[in-house]
Design a protein around this motif. Structure first.
Motif, mmCIF file in Angstrom:
data_model
loop_
_atom_site.group_PDB
_atom_site.id
_atom_site.type_symbol
_atom_site.label_atom_id
_atom_site.label_comp_id
_atom_site.label_asym_id
_atom_site.label_seq_id
_atom_site.Cartn_x
_atom_site.Cartn_y
_atom_site.Cartn_z
ATOM 1 N N ARG A 286 0.829 -1.216 0.000
ATOM 2 C CA ARG A 286 0.000 0.000 0.000
ATOM 3 C C ARG A 286 0.864 1.267 0.000
ATOM 4 N N ASP B 244 0.953 4.232 -2.894
ATOM 5 C CA ASP B 244 0.870 5.656 -2.555
ATOM 6 C C ASP B 244 2.058 6.412 -3.147
ATOM 7 N N HIS C 160 -3.097 4.743 -7.175
ATOM 8 C CA HIS C 160 -4.404 4.459 -6.564
ATOM 9 C C HIS C 160 -5.514 4.166 -7.566
ATOM 10 N N LYS D 32 -11.354 7.682 -6.419
ATOM 11 C CA LYS D 32 -10.113 7.396 -5.676
ATOM 12 C C LYS D 32 -9.110 8.539 -5.793
#
Lengths: 120, 120
Positions: free
Chosen positions: A34, A38, A43, B120
């Protein structure tokens, strides 16, 4: 309680958080994947989900990338980051960690070092 | 602590066991899907995994079928059984419950009644 718009998302990455995988760093692998998404701002193109056991405990920690249907074994934080950059962003499989590819069903390629496991 | 041989498995069904889905019958849906797989002896062709939240809480209970990349919403026990028989065995989508299909990325078909959700 979130409902995200997934239109345009190209990859769904499943990170195993079953018992065996958590004992082999599943939490750290989840965070590393994750964090890398980022860091390189992917995303919109990739969605991640923690799973319970995927039934491949000898391969812990297991990470699966769909819709390609590629299963990875023995994923640690660095390999998790590599999956994001090399597979998800650049479209290159990390062959040395692949257990299954997909061709009208899961196939274990000859280069895989994973055990076949129990017949269903 | 199981390691199954998934060679030949054609579908991977993910059943959301996140908080919203569990409040909408996620446990019963999980059991119904697994019972139907047992009943019609599809073990070799379909693998199931419980997931944590998939980020589509308004659609609870969520079920996803790969490698097709079809997401279903508002799944109850009967719809879960129908997904096993109609989609997994017979190859027919249950259109009225589909939120996403896959075409180089997730696509929300015009017939979907699901909310788009947050960008998102």
């Amino acid at each position: 309680m979130a409902t995200w718009d997934l239109q345009g998302t190209k990859h769904h990455v499943l990170i195993c958080n079953g018992g065996s995988c958590m004992r082999k760093g599943g939490e750290e692998v989840t965070q590393a994947i994750r964090d890398e998404i980022d860091r390189i701002q992917l995303h919109e193109y990739v969605h991640t989900t923690r799973t319970r056991c995927n039934g491949r405990c000898e391969d812990a920690c297991v990470v699966i990338v769909y819709p390609e249907g590629i299963w990875y074994r023995a994923v640690n934080e660095q390999i998790g980051k590599d999956i994001v950059r090399k597979h998800v962003r650049d479209g290159e499989m990390l062959h040395e960690y692949v257990t299954y590819t997909y061709d009208e069903g899961f196939v274990m390629p000859k280069y895989s070092v994973a055990t076949r496991g129990k017949k269903k």
